[in-house]
Design a protein around this motif. Structure first.
Motif, PDB file in Angstrom:
ATOM      1  N   UNK A   1     -60.121   9.895 -26.126  1.00  0.00           N
ATOM      2  CA  UNK A   1     -61.256   8.894 -26.484  1.00  0.00           C
ATOM      3  C   UNK A   1     -60.907   8.352 -27.687  1.00  0.00           C
ATOM      4  N   UNK A   2     -60.903   7.088 -28.169  1.00  0.00           N
ATOM      5  CA  UNK A   2     -60.707   6.397 -29.245  1.00  0.00           C
ATOM      6  C   UNK A   2     -62.133   5.856 -29.578  1.00  0.00           C
ATOM      7  N   UNK A   3     -62.542   6.097 -31.127  1.00  0.00           N
ATOM      8  CA  UNK A   3     -63.906   6.005 -31.427  1.00  0.00           C
ATOM      9  C   UNK A   3     -63.832   4.554 -31.813  1.00  0.00           C
ATOM     10  N   UNK A   4     -62.711   3.842 -32.057  1.00  0.00           N
ATOM     11  CA  UNK A   4     -62.847   2.497 -32.625  1.00  0.00           C
ATOM     12  C   UNK A   4     -62.256   1.443 -31.835  1.00  0.00           C
ATOM     13  N   UNK A   5     -62.378   1.642 -30.375  1.00  0.00           N
ATOM     14  CA  UNK A   5     -61.774   0.831 -29.410  1.00  0.00           C
ATOM     15  C   UNK A   5     -62.708   0.573 -28.459  1.00  0.00           C
ATOM     16  N   UNK A   6     -62.576  -0.473 -27.540  1.00  0.00           N
ATOM     17  CA  UNK A   6     -63.559  -0.669 -26.354  1.00  0.00           C
ATOM     18  C   UNK A   6     -62.892  -0.909 -25.109  1.00  0.00           C
ATOM     19  N   UNK A   7     -62.850  -1.867 -24.683  1.00  0.00           N
ATOM     20  CA  UNK A   7     -62.055  -1.955 -23.284  1.00  0.00           C
ATOM     21  C   UNK A   7     -60.601  -2.165 -23.236  1.00  0.00           C
ATOM     22  N   UNK A   8     -59.970  -0.999 -23.499  1.00  0.00           N
ATOM     23  CA  UNK A   8     -58.424  -1.170 -23.995  1.00  0.00           C
ATOM     24  C   UNK A   8     -58.320  -0.853 -25.257  1.00  0.00           C
ATOM     25  N   UNK A   9     -57.042  -0.443 -25.685  1.00  0.00           N
ATOM     26  CA  UNK A   9     -56.504  -0.141 -27.008  1.00  0.00           C
ATOM     27  C   UNK A   9     -55.808  -1.158 -27.599  1.00  0.00           C
TER      28      UNK A   9
ATOM     29  N   UNK B   1     -67.756  -2.295 -23.844  1.00  0.00           N
ATOM     30  CA  UNK B   1     -68.921  -3.030 -23.286  1.00  0.00           C
ATOM     31  C   UNK B   1     -69.135  -3.085 -21.890  1.00  0.00           C
ATOM     32  N   UNK B   2     -68.217  -3.137 -21.192  1.00  0.00           N
ATOM     33  CA  UNK B   2     -67.765  -3.598 -19.780  1.00  0.00           C
ATOM     34  C   UNK B   2     -67.864  -2.296 -18.922  1.00  0.00           C
ATOM     35  N   UNK B   3     -67.061  -1.518 -19.313  1.00  0.00           N
ATOM     36  CA  UNK B   3     -67.162  -0.140 -18.581  1.00  0.00           C
ATOM     37  C   UNK B   3     -67.500   1.260 -19.515  1.00  0.00           C
ATOM     38  N   UNK B   4     -68.705   1.358 -19.510  1.00  0.00           N
ATOM     39  CA  UNK B   4     -69.193   2.418 -20.665  1.00  0.00           C
ATOM     40  C   UNK B   4     -68.491   3.747 -20.535  1.00  0.00           C
ATOM     41  N   UNK B   5     -68.403   4.297 -21.746  1.00  0.00           N
ATOM     42  CA  UNK B   5     -67.722   5.551 -21.927  1.00  0.00           C
ATOM     43  C   UNK B   5     -68.197   6.621 -20.813  1.00  0.00           C
ATOM     44  N   UNK B   6     -69.450   6.358 -20.450  1.00  0.00           N
ATOM     45  CA  UNK B   6     -70.226   7.648 -19.453  1.00  0.00           C
ATOM     46  C   UNK B   6     -69.431   7.446 -18.218  1.00  0.00           C
ATOM     47  N   UNK B   7     -68.786   6.562 -17.868  1.00  0.00           N
ATOM     48  CA  UNK B   7     -67.926   6.323 -16.470  1.00  0.00           C
ATOM     49  C   UNK B   7     -67.010   7.335 -16.791  1.00  0.00           C
TER      50      UNK B   7
ATOM     51  N   UNK C   1     -46.639   8.739  -8.805  1.00  0.00           N
ATOM     52  CA  UNK C   1     -48.007   8.740  -9.670  1.00  0.00           C
ATOM     53  C   UNK C   1     -48.527   7.578  -9.533  1.00  0.00           C
ATOM     54  N   UNK C   2     -49.779   7.393  -9.907  1.00  0.00           N
ATOM     55  CA  UNK C   2     -50.553   6.289  -9.806  1.00  0.00           C
ATOM     56  C   UNK C   2     -51.196   6.001 -11.359  1.00  0.00           C
ATOM     57  N   UNK C   3     -51.443   4.635 -11.659  1.00  0.00           N
ATOM     58  CA  UNK C   3     -52.027   4.415 -12.968  1.00  0.00           C
ATOM     59  C   UNK C   3     -52.646   3.055 -13.024  1.00  0.00           C
ATOM     60  N   UNK C   4     -53.683   3.023 -13.746  1.00  0.00           N
ATOM     61  CA  UNK C   4     -54.427   1.652 -13.668  1.00  0.00           C
ATOM     62  C   UNK C   4     -55.681   1.604 -14.630  1.00  0.00           C
ATOM     63  N   UNK C   5     -56.090   0.649 -15.085  1.00  0.00           N
ATOM     64  CA  UNK C   5     -57.201   0.504 -16.005  1.00  0.00           C
ATOM     65  C   UNK C   5     -58.388  -0.452 -15.571  1.00  0.00           C
ATOM     66  N   UNK C   6     -59.408  -0.296 -16.000  1.00  0.00           N
ATOM     67  CA  UNK C   6     -60.833  -0.916 -15.702  1.00  0.00           C
ATOM     68  C   UNK C   6     -60.987  -0.885 -14.112  1.00  0.00           C
ATOM     69  N   UNK C   7     -61.027  -1.939 -13.358  1.00  0.00           N
ATOM     70  CA  UNK C   7     -61.007  -1.848 -11.942  1.00  0.00           C
ATOM     71  C   UNK C   7     -59.939  -1.076 -11.408  1.00  0.00           C
TER      72      UNK C   7
ATOM     73  N   UNK D   1     -57.690   4.537 -17.071  1.00  0.00           N
ATOM     74  CA  UNK D   1     -58.395   4.237 -18.344  1.00  0.00           C
ATOM     75  C   UNK D   1     -59.462   3.300 -17.935  1.00  0.00           C
ATOM     76  N   UNK D   2     -60.353   3.237 -18.918  1.00  0.00           N
ATOM     77  CA  UNK D   2     -61.659   2.468 -18.826  1.00  0.00           C
ATOM     78  C   UNK D   2     -62.225   2.199 -17.502  1.00  0.00           C
ATOM     79  N   UNK D   3     -61.903   3.194 -16.419  1.00  0.00           N
ATOM     80  CA  UNK D   3     -62.354   2.623 -14.968  1.00  0.00           C
ATOM     81  C   UNK D   3     -63.566   3.156 -14.545  1.00  0.00           C
ATOM     82  N   UNK D   4     -63.973   2.465 -13.450  1.00  0.00           N
ATOM     83  CA  UNK D   4     -65.242   2.566 -12.842  1.00  0.00           C
ATOM     84  C   UNK D   4     -65.141   3.989 -11.765  1.00  0.00           C
ATOM     85  N   UNK D   5     -66.020   4.866 -12.285  1.00  0.00           N
ATOM     86  CA  UNK D   5     -66.156   6.082 -11.488  1.00  0.00           C
ATOM     87  C   UNK D   5     -67.176   6.229 -10.408  1.00  0.00           C
ATOM     88  N   UNK D   6     -68.363   5.300 -10.695  1.00  0.00           N
ATOM     89  CA  UNK D   6     -69.288   5.093  -9.748  1.00  0.00           C
ATOM     90  C   UNK D   6     -69.792   3.598  -9.826  1.00  0.00           C
ATOM     91  N   UNK D   7     -69.820   2.878  -8.814  1.00  0.00           N
ATOM     92  CA  UNK D   7     -70.258   1.570  -8.962  1.00  0.00           C
ATOM     93  C   UNK D   7     -71.772   1.561  -9.238  1.00  0.00           C
TER      94      UNK D   7
END
Length: 648
Positions: free
Chosen positions: A616-624, A591-597, A501-507, A529-535
Motif C-alpha cells: 500500500x502506498x499512502x501517497x498514491x491513488x489509482x496506480x503509482x 477515488x476510483x477503486x477504494x482501498x477497501x476493495x 502467471x496473471x497480472x492486471x490493474x483496476x478492472x 493492483x487497484x482491482x475490483x473484488x466486489x462489484x
C-alpha cells in the motif's frame, strides 16, 4: 546518480512487526504485509530498466517556435521548454505532484498556462494559472471540488472547465476570465458528466460533451449568450460522439461518432442546416484525436489500427486527406500545429523507445526528431518487439470462430519452454497498445518470461459490438476469453503450461481475481493492483461523480436481480477458491477503486488459508505515479514472480 537515489530510498528506516501470521513493515509512505526484504542486487539490476525518461507534447511555444513538453527529471513529470531539435530541456515547474491538462495561453497579455494538480493521487484536481515570466501560480478553482477539462477561448481571455463544485457529484461548466475582471460563473448546470471541448471563433459558442458511459456520449453546442444547448445528433440510436472541433469560419464542427457504424468515423456537421458528411468511410478503424491548424486549412487526425496509430492530414475545403507515412509506427500521445500552419508536432512511443516528439513538415513529409529520451542502459536494439497474434476463444461470431487479438513478447535467443505472464489491461473500455514498456523488457530479457497482453471482449479499438460484448450479464464472457488464452498457451511448445502467471490493474485486477476463482489450478501466481473484488461494494463506495457511469457498464446494484448477479460474479464471494499465491497493490487515496476493495480480498484470501502479499502506498491513488514508489512496486513484483513463477 540513479543508483544512489535508489539505494538512498531503500535505506529509509522501516518498522517491522508481526500481527498473528502477518508481518507488517512501513518504509516512508509504503506499507507492506508479508513482503520479504528486497535484495539490493535486484534493485540494482532493475535500475537499468527504470532509468528511462519520455517526452509528452504540450504545445508550440508561440512566436518563439519552441515546444513545451512534459518529462521527468525527479519523481514526477513536469513542464519543460525545448527551443529546437535536440536542445536542452529547460524545466518550468517543480511540483511534487505531476501536472495534467496543461493548456498554453497564446494571448501575450496572459503569458502563462493553465494546469491541473492533485495531492497524493486523490484525483481531486485543482485548476491553476502559472505566469511564465514570474513563475507564480494562482489557484482558480475552489480547492475542494474535482475539476477537469479546461478550454481556452480563441481570444485567450476566457476559459471554461468542468467542476463538481455544486454538489460533488455532477459536473457543471464554469466560465472564467484570465484577467479576473469578473467572477467565475456557472454556465451549464445539469446532472451527469459534462465537459467543454472547443470554443468557436468569437468566443460565444462552445462545443460540450455529455459522457454517459463507455458506449454512449452526446455532443452539444452551448451558446454563452443565453446558456442554451443545441444537440449535435444524427438520431435516437445510442452512440459515441466525440471530437467537436470548430472550423475557422464556425460553419462546421468536426466530430467523430460510431452512429450507425461499428467504428468511430470522422464527420463534418453543418451548423446551419444540421447535415452530416462522413469523411473517412474508407478507414475501417476508430478515428481519434482531431487537431486543426491555426489557419483552419488542415485537420490532423489519427486512426487506431489494431493498437497502432496512423496519422492523416485532411484539407478542410475539399475533404481530401493523406497519410503521414514518414513518421515511425507507434502510439500517438498528442498533436499540435505550429503557428505557421506547416509543421505538425506529434508525441509518439514505440515498443523500442519511450515517447518522443517528432515534427513533420506536412508539405514535404520530412520528419525531424526534437527530443531524444533516455532509455537508461536498455538499448533500443535489445528490446523485444510486440508480435500481434490472434487466439481462438470459446464462442462463435456470426457462425465463425471468434478470435481474440493480443500482443506477444517472446524471449529471443533463449531456450524454452518459457514461463508466461498474462497481462490484462484495465477499463474495461481500454486497449493494450504496444508502446514502450521497459518492465516487460526486463521480464523477457532478464527472467526469460514470455508476456502476452490480450484485448479481450469489452476492449476498445475493435468495433461497437466487441466493445459491448461484456456488458451487464455478459461479464464473465471476458473471463472465459482468459480461460481460452490459457488453453492456447498450453498448446504452444515454446511456452511452459505449468508456469503461468496473471497480472492486471483496476478492472484488470478484477479479471486477475476472477481468473484465480475460475482457473486457479492452472495459474502459479498472480499480481493484482487497484482491482475490483466486489462489484457491489465497489459501486457503493466509488466516488459519486463516476458511480452512474460505472453502473451503465457493470450493472445497477440497486436492482435486486442485478445485485444478485454482481454478487455471484464478484471474486470476493468465491475467495475460498483462491489458493494461488497473490500479490495485491493499492494506493491509499484511490477515488476510483477504494482501498477497501484490496483490503477485503486480502483478508478473505488469508482467512481461507491463502497466501497474500500486500503493498500500500499512502501517497498514491489509482496506480503509482511517483518514480520511487513505482520502482519499489516493480521490484516487489519481480521478487514475487521469481519466488512463485521462476524463470531462466
Amino acid at each position: 546518480m540513479q543508483r544512489i537515489l535508489t539505494l538512498s530510498f531503500l535505506m529509509v528506516l522501516f518498522i517491522s512487526k508481526v500481527h498473528g501470521q502477518v508481518e507488517v513493515k512501513e518504509m516512508g509512505n509504503l506499507y507492506m504485509e508479508n513482503i520479504p526484504e528486497i535484495p539490493e542486487s535486484l534493485m540494482t539490476d532493475l535500475v537499468n530498466f527504470q532509468g528511462y525518461r519520455d517526452a509528452g507534447l504540450v504545445d508550440w511555444a508561440g512566436a518563439r517556435n519552441g515546444l513545451f513538453i512534459t518529462t521527468r527529471f525527479a519523481e514526477t513529470s513536469q513542464l519543460h521548454y525545448v527551443g529546437h531539435p535536440g536542445a536542452f530541456r529547460k524545466q518550468i515547474t517543480f511540483y511534487e505532484e505531476p501536472l495534467s491538462g496543461i493548456t498554453l495561453s497564446k494571448n501575450p497579455a496572459h503569458n502563462g498556462f493553465l494546469f491541473f494538480k492533485d495531492v497524493g493521487g486523490s484525483e481531486n484536481y485543482q485548476l491553476f494559472f502559472q505566469d511564465l515570466k514570474t513563475g507564480e501560480a494562482k489557484m482558480l478553482s475552489d480547492g475542494t471540488s474535482r475539476n477537469s477539462n479546461v478550454v481556452l477561448s480563441k481570444s485567450g481571455t476566457k476559459y471554461v472547465y468542468a467542476s463538481t463544485r455544486k454538489n460533488k457529484k455532477d459536473y457543471g461548466l464554469y466560465l472564467g476570465y484570465l484577467d479576473g475582471r469578473r467572477a467565475e460563473e456557472l454556465v451549464l448546470d445539469k446532472e451527469g458528466f459534462w465537459f467543454p471541448i472547443d470554443f468557436a471563433p468569437g468566443d460565444q459558442l462552445l462545443t460540450v460533451r455529455h459522457y454517459l458511459s463507455n458506449f454512449e456520449s452526446e455532443l452539444y453546442v452551448l451558446d454563452l449568450n443565453d446558456n442554451s444547448l443545441k444537440p449535435i445528433s444524427e438520431g435516437e440510436e445510442a452512440a459515441i460522439y466525440s471530437g467537436g472541433v470548430w472550423s475557422k469560419d464556425a460553419s462546421r464542427i468536426f466530430i467523430t461518432t460510431n452512429y450507425g457504424e461499428e467504428v468511430s468515423q470522422l464527420r463534418a456537421y453543418n451548423v446551419l442546416n444540421g447535415r452530416f458528411i462522413n469523411l473517412t468511410d474508407k478507414i475501417p478503424w476508430d478515428i481519434g484525436t482531431l487537431t486543426l491548424s491555426p489557419d483552419g486549412k488542415y485537420l490532423a487526425f489519427q486512426a487506431n489500427e489494431n493498437g497502432m496509430d496512423r496519422v492523416y492530414v485532411m484539407d478542410t475545403d475539399d475533404y481530401n486527406y493523406f497519410q503521414l507515412k514518414s513518421i515511425p509506427d507507434g502510439v500517438v500521445g498528442n498533436m499540435a500545429w505550429n503557428p505557421d500552419n506547416n509543421l505538425l508536432a506529434i508525441s509518439m512511443a514505440k515498443s523500442s523507445n519511450p515517447s518522443d516528439i517528432y515534427v513533420v513538415n506536412t508539405t514535404t513529409q520530412s520528419v525531424n526528431q526534437w527530443t531524444f529520451s533516455e532509455t537508461g542502459t536498455l538499448q533500443p536494439e535489445n528490446c523485444v518487439p510486440a508480435k500481434q497474434i490472434y487466439y481462438p476463444t470459446f464462442d462463435k461470431e456470426k457462425g465463425k470462430q471468434r478470435t481474440i487479438p493480443a500482443y506477444y513478447y517472446a524471449p529471443e535467443n533463449q531456450i524454452g519452454p518459457f514461463p508466461t505472464l498474462i497481462y490484462i489491461h484495465g477499463g474495461p473500455e481500454s486497449q493494450f497498445r504496444p508502446g514502450f514498456n521497459p518492465f516487460f523488457q526486463y521480464l523477457v530479457n532478464k527472467l526469460g518470461i514470455a508476456v502476452i497482453a490480450p484485448n479481450v471482449r469489452g476492449s476498445t479499438g475493435y468495433g461497437k459490438s466487441y466493445l459491448m460484448a461484456d456488458n451487464g450479464y455478459e461479464r464473465m464472457s471476458s473471463v472465459k476469453d482468459i480461460g481460452a488464452l490459457i488453453d492456447w498457451i498450453t498448446a504452444q511448445p515454446e511456452l511452459d503450461e505449468g508456469n503461468i502467471a496473471v497480472m492486471g490493474g483496476s478492472y484488470g485486477g478484477f479479471m486477475v481475481l476472477s481468473t484465480l476463482v475460475n482457473y486457479g489450478d492452472k495459474i502459479k501466481c498472480a499480481v493484482e493492483s487497484v482491482g475490483i473484488s466486489s462489484f457491489v461494494t465497489f459501486l457503493e463506495n466509488t466516488q459519486a461523480y463516476r458511480r452512474d457511469q460505472r453502473r451503465a457498464e457493470y450493472g445497477d446494484e440497486r436492482d435486486p436481480k442485478m445485485r444478485k448477479f454482481l454478487e455471484e460474479v464478484s471474486p470476493l464471494t468465491h475467495a475460498a477458491k483462491i489458493k494461488t499465491p497473490l500479490l495485491v497493490v493499492q494506493g491509499l487515496n484511490d477515488p476510483r477503486v477504494p482501498a477497501s476493495e484490496s483490503e477485503q480480498i486480502v483478508k478473505a484470501v488469508r482467512d481461507n488459508g491463502g497466501d497474500a502479499w500486500y503493498l500500500l502506498a499512502k501517497d498514491e491513488g489509482h496506480g503509482f505515479k511517483k518514480k520511487s514508489n513505482r520502482d519499489f512496486y516493480q521490484a516487489t513484483v519481480v521478487m514475487f514472480l521469481e519466488k512463485w513463477l521462476g524463470g531462466k
